[in-house]
Design a protein around this motif. Structure first.
Motif, PDB file in Angstrom:
ATOM      1  N   ARG A   7      -3.362 -11.232  -7.744  1.00  0.00           N
ATOM      2  CA  ARG A   7      -2.646 -12.193  -6.876  1.00  0.00           C
ATOM      3  C   ARG A   7      -3.071 -13.690  -6.946  1.00  0.00           C
ATOM      4  O   ARG A   7      -3.473 -14.468  -6.022  1.00  0.00           O
ATOM      5  CB  ARG A   7      -3.241 -11.778  -5.451  1.00  0.00           C
ATOM      6  CG  ARG A   7      -3.072 -10.377  -5.100  1.00  0.00           C
ATOM      7  CD  ARG A   7      -1.811  -9.877  -5.281  1.00  0.00           C
ATOM      8  NE  ARG A   7      -0.739 -10.261  -4.075  1.00  0.00           N
ATOM      9  CZ  ARG A   7       0.584  -9.896  -4.254  1.00  0.00           C
ATOM     10  NH1 ARG A   7       1.100  -9.178  -5.149  1.00  0.00           N
ATOM     11  NH2 ARG A   7       1.189 -10.383  -3.037  1.00  0.00           N
ATOM     12  N   ARG A  57      -1.849  -7.466   1.468  1.00  0.00           N
ATOM     13  CA  ARG A  57      -1.306  -6.376   0.805  1.00  0.00           C
ATOM     14  C   ARG A  57      -2.134  -5.200   1.022  1.00  0.00           C
ATOM     15  O   ARG A  57      -1.498  -4.258   1.281  1.00  0.00           O
ATOM     16  CB  ARG A  57      -1.444  -6.963  -1.099  1.00  0.00           C
ATOM     17  CG  ARG A  57      -0.884  -5.778  -1.695  1.00  0.00           C
ATOM     18  CD  ARG A  57      -1.172  -6.291  -3.167  1.00  0.00           C
ATOM     19  NE  ARG A  57      -0.365  -5.386  -4.043  1.00  0.00           N
ATOM     20  CZ  ARG A  57      -0.504  -5.496  -5.427  1.00  0.00           C
ATOM     21  NH1 ARG A  57      -1.273  -6.660  -5.731  1.00  0.00           N
ATOM     22  NH2 ARG A  57       0.224  -4.688  -6.292  1.00  0.00           N
ATOM     23  N   ARG A  93      -4.789 -11.161  -0.345  1.00  0.00           N
ATOM     24  CA  ARG A  93      -5.040  -9.722  -0.672  1.00  0.00           C
ATOM     25  C   ARG A  93      -5.004  -8.871   0.614  1.00  0.00           C
ATOM     26  O   ARG A  93      -4.590  -7.682   0.872  1.00  0.00           O
ATOM     27  CB  ARG A  93      -6.378  -9.451  -1.376  1.00  0.00           C
ATOM     28  CG  ARG A  93      -6.383 -10.004  -2.871  1.00  0.00           C
ATOM     29  CD  ARG A  93      -7.382  -9.520  -3.600  1.00  0.00           C
ATOM     30  NE  ARG A  93      -7.520  -9.923  -5.065  1.00  0.00           N
ATOM     31  CZ  ARG A  93      -8.488  -9.763  -6.042  1.00  0.00           C
ATOM     32  NH1 ARG A  93      -9.370  -9.304  -5.735  1.00  0.00           N
ATOM     33  NH2 ARG A  93      -8.095  -9.852  -7.110  1.00  0.00           N
TER      34      ARG A  93
END
Length: 282
Positions: A168, A229, A226
Motif C-alpha cells: 500500500r 482495507r 491499510r
C-alpha cells in the motif's frame, strides 16, 4: 458530441463558476493543462465539465449555447480549449465565458519556428498516432499487469524498472501509470515481514538490484490506508507500519537502492521522480 462530468468541487453552489474543458479529441490535454493552472488558485469552489470530441462547427455552437446560458444566469464560466480546428476554435472563442485557447495561442509561434504550417488534425496527442509507440505502451501495460505485486517472476530480465515497497505504498498505480503513459516495462514486488530478516534484497531481485527503486511512506499515513482495507488488523497497526517502513528504508540504503517517500505525492509526481532518478526515457 459527448460530455463527461469531471471532479466537482462546490457543486450546487450558485456562486461557483463552471470550468469547461473543451476539445476536438479526448479532452485529456485540456483537463491536464487547465487543472494545472487552477491549482495556483486553491480555495475557489469550482464545478468542472469536460466536453470532448467537438469536431464540427455545429457542435461548437451547441457548446457555446450552454456556456452562454450559464453566463447569463450566474458567474461567467471559465473555458479552457485545446481544439485544433481553426473553424471550431473561432466559434468557441465567441462564447461569453472567460476563454483560454491553450493550443491556438501557440500554433502561430510554432509555425514560425518550424517554418511550416500546422496540420490542423485533431486527436494526435491521445489517439493511436504512432502505431509503434502505441503498441509499445500496450505491451508495457500487459507486462505491468503480469508482474503486479510479485505475481510473476517470468522475464524479470526484461524489466526496465522494478518498484519495491511494503504493501500500500503506491507500487501498482505507479507501475501502471509508467506503462500506460511512458511505455516503461515496470514490475513491482512487495516487501513483507519475512524479507526483513536481513538487509539483503529478496532473492529473486538480487540479479536485478540496479533496476530496483524503492517507495516508502509515513507510518500514520500508511496505517490509515491499510485500515481502510483491513480495519483493526495487525497489518494496519501503526506499530507494524512503522516496523515495515523503517526496515524497508534500511534495506534500500544497504543495497544502494534509490527511493522516495510517496506519502504526499501523486502518482504523476512519483512517476516523474522515478523516471528522472533512474534515467528512464522513451
Amino acid at each position: 458530441m459527448t460530455e463527461t462530468q469531471t471532479d466537482t468541487v462546490g457543486a450546487g453552489n450558485p456562486s461557483a463558476p463552471t470550468v469547461f474543458f473543451l476539445s476536438d479529441s479526448t479532452g485529456i490535454t485540456a483537463e491536464t493543462l487547465g487543472n494545472t493552472l487552477l491549482t495556483q488558485f486553491p480555495g475557489h469552489p469550482l464545478e468542472r465539465r469536460t466536453i470532448p470530441f467537438i469536431t464540427t462547427v455545429e457542435q461548437a455552437h451547441e457548446v457555446v449555447a450552454v456556456i452562454d446560458q450559464l453566463a447569463a444566469a450566474g458567474p461567467r464560466p471559465i473555458v479552457f480549449s485545446t481544439a485544433v480546428s481553426q473553424d471550431v476554435r473561432s466559434v468557441l472563442a465567441r462564447s461569453r465565458g472567460h476563454f483560454f485557447d491553450l493550443i491556438g495561442a501557440h500554433l502561430g509561434q510554432l509555425e514560425d519556428a518550424l517554418g511550416s504550417s500546422a496540420s490542423g488534425q485533431p486527436g494526435q496527442a491521445h489517439g493511436v498516432g504512432d502505431a509503434v509507440r502505441y503498441q509499445s505502451r500496450m505491451a508495457a501495460v500487459e507486462y505491468a499487469i503480469e508482474h503486479d505485486d510479485g505475481q510473476s517472476l517470468r522475464a524479470l530480465e526484461r524489466a526496465e524498472l522494478i518498484l519495491i515497497a511494503p504493501s500500500r505504498c503506491g507500487k501498482t498505480p505507479t507501475t501502471m501509470y509508467l506503462a500506460l503513459q511512458h511505455g516503461i516495462l515496470a514490475a513491482n514486488f512487495p516487501l513483507v515481514e519475512e524479507d526483513f530478516a536481513s538487509l539483503s534484497l529478496p532473492k529473486p531481485l538480487l540479479p536485478f538490484a540496479n533496476k530496483c527503486f524503492g517507495l516508502t511512506s509515513q507510518p500514520v499515513r500508511l496505517s490509515q490506508i491499510r485500515q481502510e482495507r483491513r480495519p483493526g488488523s495487525t497489518y494496519a497497526s501503526l506499530n507494524q507500519c512503522t516496523f515495515e517502513l523503517r526496515n524497508a528504508e534500511d534495506m534500500y540504503r544497504a543495497n544502494n537502492v534509490p527511493y522516495v517517500n510517496s506519502a504526499s505525492m501523486s502518482v504523476e509526481e512519483i512517476s516523474a521522480t522515478v523516471l528522472q532518478r533512474m534515467q528512464l526515457h522513451h
